[in-house]
Design a protein around this motif. Structure first.
Motif, PDB file in Angstrom:
ATOM      1  N   ASN A  84     -52.206  89.910  97.596  1.00  0.00           N
ATOM      2  CA  ASN A  84     -52.461  91.064  96.777  1.00  0.00           C
ATOM      3  C   ASN A  84     -51.119  91.985  96.676  1.00  0.00           C
ATOM      4  OD1 ASN A  84     -55.336  90.998  96.810  1.00  0.00           O
ATOM      5  ND2 ASN A  84     -55.288  90.956  99.012  1.00  0.00           N
ATOM      6  N   ILE A  85     -51.028  92.070  95.643  1.00  0.00           N
ATOM      7  CA  ILE A  85     -49.578  93.118  95.153  1.00  0.00           C
ATOM      8  C   ILE A  85     -50.216  93.946  94.257  1.00  0.00           C
ATOM      9  CG2 ILE A  85     -47.436  92.985  94.209  1.00  0.00           C
ATOM     10  CD1 ILE A  85     -46.960  90.045  95.026  1.00  0.00           C
ATOM     11  N   ASN A  86     -50.139  95.230  94.546  1.00  0.00           N
ATOM     12  CA  ASN A  86     -50.578  96.259  93.826  1.00  0.00           C
ATOM     13  C   ASN A  86     -51.863  96.068  93.142  1.00  0.00           C
ATOM     14  OD1 ASN A  86     -48.154  97.961  94.188  1.00  0.00           O
ATOM     15  ND2 ASN A  86     -47.051  96.635  92.753  1.00  0.00           N
ATOM     16  N   ALA A  87     -52.641  95.482  94.235  1.00  0.00           N
ATOM     17  CA  ALA A  87     -54.197  95.016  93.536  1.00  0.00           C
ATOM     18  C   ALA A  87     -55.214  95.882  93.467  1.00  0.00           C
ATOM     19  CB  ALA A  87     -54.390  93.603  94.333  1.00  0.00           C
ATOM     20  N   ASP A  88     -54.856  97.168  94.071  1.00  0.00           N
ATOM     21  CA  ASP A  88     -55.779  98.357  93.979  1.00  0.00           C
ATOM     22  C   ASP A  88     -55.648  99.010  92.705  1.00  0.00           C
ATOM     23  OD1 ASP A  88     -57.458 100.454  94.139  1.00  0.00           O
ATOM     24  OD2 ASP A  88     -56.902 100.986  96.156  1.00  0.00           O
ATOM     25  N   LEU A  89     -56.514  98.744  91.471  1.00  0.00           N
ATOM     26  CA  LEU A  89     -56.270  99.219  90.191  1.00  0.00           C
ATOM     27  C   LEU A  89     -56.588 100.889  90.334  1.00  0.00           C
ATOM     28  CD1 LEU A  89     -57.844  96.596  88.167  1.00  0.00           C
ATOM     29  CD2 LEU A  89     -55.599  96.755  88.895  1.00  0.00           C
ATOM     30  N   SER A  90     -57.139 101.435  91.243  1.00  0.00           N
ATOM     31  CA  SER A  90     -57.474 102.822  91.511  1.00  0.00           C
ATOM     32  C   SER A  90     -56.187 103.569  91.806  1.00  0.00           C
ATOM     33  CB  SER A  90     -58.451 103.193  92.176  1.00  0.00           C
ATOM     34  OG  SER A  90     -58.112 102.827  93.654  1.00  0.00           O
ATOM     35  N   ARG A  91     -55.079 102.999  92.252  1.00  0.00           N
ATOM     36  CA  ARG A  91     -54.073 103.540  92.856  1.00  0.00           C
ATOM     37  C   ARG A  91     -52.714 103.557  91.917  1.00  0.00           C
ATOM     38  NH1 ARG A  91     -53.971 104.701  97.867  1.00  0.00           N
ATOM     39  NH2 ARG A  91     -51.742 104.702  98.139  1.00  0.00           N
ATOM     40  N   ARG A  92     -51.739 104.341  91.578  1.00  0.00           N
ATOM     41  CA  ARG A  92     -50.831 104.435  90.886  1.00  0.00           C
ATOM     42  C   ARG A  92     -49.722 103.410  91.487  1.00  0.00           C
ATOM     43  NH1 ARG A  92     -45.504 107.054  90.538  1.00  0.00           N
ATOM     44  NH2 ARG A  92     -44.631 107.756  88.390  1.00  0.00           N
ATOM     45  N   ALA A  93     -48.988 102.627  90.584  1.00  0.00           N
ATOM     46  CA  ALA A  93     -48.171 101.733  90.821  1.00  0.00           C
ATOM     47  C   ALA A  93     -46.765 101.791  90.064  1.00  0.00           C
ATOM     48  CB  ALA A  93     -48.634 100.454  90.871  1.00  0.00           C
ATOM     49  N   VAL A  94     -45.812 101.729  90.714  1.00  0.00           N
ATOM     50  CA  VAL A  94     -44.477 101.587  89.913  1.00  0.00           C
ATOM     51  C   VAL A  94     -43.491 100.753  90.575  1.00  0.00           C
ATOM     52  CG1 VAL A  94     -42.228 103.020  89.341  1.00  0.00           C
ATOM     53  CG2 VAL A  94     -44.698 104.095  89.673  1.00  0.00           C
ATOM     54  N   VAL A  95     -42.924  99.543  89.720  1.00  0.00           N
ATOM     55  CA  VAL A  95     -42.238  98.569  90.164  1.00  0.00           C
ATOM     56  C   VAL A  95     -41.046  98.538  89.180  1.00  0.00           C
ATOM     57  CG1 VAL A  95     -41.860  96.095  90.551  1.00  0.00           C
ATOM     58  CG2 VAL A  95     -44.289  97.183  90.900  1.00  0.00           C
ATOM     59  N   ASP A  96     -39.717  98.491  89.807  1.00  0.00           N
ATOM     60  CA  ASP A  96     -38.412  98.005  89.294  1.00  0.00           C
ATOM     61  C   ASP A  96     -38.364  96.627  89.288  1.00  0.00           C
ATOM     62  OD1 ASP A  96     -36.037  97.751  88.321  1.00  0.00           O
ATOM     63  OD2 ASP A  96     -35.015  98.685  89.710  1.00  0.00           O
ATOM     64  N   SER A  97     -38.838  95.870  88.106  1.00  0.00           N
ATOM     65  CA  SER A  97     -38.647  94.630  88.184  1.00  0.00           C
ATOM     66  C   SER A  97     -37.617  93.891  88.263  1.00  0.00           C
ATOM     67  CB  SER A  97     -39.540  94.248  86.744  1.00  0.00           C
ATOM     68  OG  SER A  97     -38.863  94.249  85.482  1.00  0.00           O
ATOM     69  N   GLU A  98     -36.559  94.486  87.858  1.00  0.00           N
ATOM     70  CA  GLU A  98     -35.029  93.864  87.939  1.00  0.00           C
ATOM     71  C   GLU A  98     -34.638  93.917  89.151  1.00  0.00           C
ATOM     72  OE1 GLU A  98     -32.487  95.259  84.746  1.00  0.00           O
ATOM     73  OE2 GLU A  98     -33.958  94.421  83.234  1.00  0.00           O
ATOM     74  N   SER A  99     -35.161  94.514  90.035  1.00  0.00           N
ATOM     75  CA  SER A  99     -34.716  94.679  91.572  1.00  0.00           C
ATOM     76  C   SER A  99     -35.558  93.413  92.350  1.00  0.00           C
ATOM     77  CB  SER A  99     -34.876  96.001  92.100  1.00  0.00           C
ATOM     78  OG  SER A  99     -36.437  96.257  92.297  1.00  0.00           O
ATOM     79  N   LEU A 100     -36.403  92.773  91.686  1.00  0.00           N
ATOM     80  CA  LEU A 100     -37.271  92.030  92.443  1.00  0.00           C
ATOM     81  C   LEU A 100     -36.741  90.622  92.539  1.00  0.00           C
ATOM     82  CD1 LEU A 100     -40.920  92.738  91.126  1.00  0.00           C
ATOM     83  CD2 LEU A 100     -39.969  93.605  93.272  1.00  0.00           C
ATOM     84  N   PRO A 101     -36.902  89.716  93.645  1.00  0.00           N
ATOM     85  CA  PRO A 101     -36.401  88.228  93.616  1.00  0.00           C
ATOM     86  C   PRO A 101     -37.339  87.557  92.673  1.00  0.00           C
ATOM     87  CG  PRO A 101     -37.809  88.789  95.774  1.00  0.00           C
ATOM     88  CD  PRO A 101     -37.807  90.156  95.025  1.00  0.00           C
TER      89      PRO A 101
END
Length: 218
Positions: free
Chosen positions: A2-19
């Motif tokens: 589960n990664i940001n799997a709760d669709l009722s919640r706001r999510a922000v990800v900087d994809s270029e910082s992820l491995p």
């Protein structure tokens, strides 16, 4: 998983910082933005194919949508270069590969069961359309039910007024940067606003965005 799997919640990800995380197939790696499930999952990811890599033949029980960011993605249906937008509907099958290597923004298992349309759009040769907001242009890509997918281009200094997202909104920054009331989002940022959320957008230097709305309603 589960990664940001709760669709009722706001999510922000900087994809270029992820491995980069290895997939089960050699030469194919992922940066996971949201995921609900294991290898068969509802997922939004950045996927990178090394040169001469391939994924085994498989079907998409709940559909696949992707935008080629770099390189050339290939399957039985053709070779798709940078800027190509593709939708493979529920039940579709293919064997993806990439001779020169490629990077794609991909969404899996997020289509309605009655969505049966194949889509292939070269956005580099598709005209932009004016928007009612000065300095903003749009490129509609797809529409099904309440779901809308488009590219949006904001000129430097342009602003979108605060607006509601009754059935949710998702933005991926393809180029440039924008800001809202809660932060600044550079190239590679992914932002999900849940149903009922709202925000305004401003871009000091200009930006190009993938924007999807109406797909997070119950």
């Amino acid at each position: 998983m589960n990664i940001n799997a709760d669709l009722s919640r706001r999510a922000v990800v900087d994809s270029e910082s992820l491995p980069w995380v290895d997939s089960p197939l050699k030469g194919v790696q992922r940066r996971m933005l949201e995921r609900d499930g294991e290898e068969v999952a509802r997922a939004t990811s950045i996927v990178r194919y090394a040169p001469d890599s391939a994924f085994s033949a498989h079907s998409h029980g709940a559909g696949e949508e992707f935008l080629v960011l770099e390189g050339v993605f290939s399957d039985e249906h053709g070779d798709f270069g940078p800027g190509t937008y593709v939708r493979n509907p529920p039940g579709s099958k293919h064997t993806p590969s990439s001779r020169p290597g490629c990077t794609i923004f991909v969404k899996l298992r997020q289509m309605a069961p009655d969505d049966r349309e194949y889509v292939r759009i070269d956005t580099t040769h598709t005209p932009w359309q004016p928007c009612e907001v000065e300095g903003v242009e749009v490129m509609p890509l797809y529409r099904h039910g309440s779901e809308r997918v488009q590219l949006m281009r904001l000129a430097p200094g342009s602003r979108l007024p605060r607006r509601a997202a009754p059935a949710g909104e998702e933005i991926f920054v393809l180029d440039g940067a924008f800001a809202d009331e809660q932060g600044r989002y550079p190239k590679g940022a992914w932002l999900r606003t849940p149903p009922g959320g709202e925000h305004g957008l401003v871009s000091e230097d200009g930006c190009t965005l993938y924007v999807k709305t109406g797909h997070l309603a119950a």
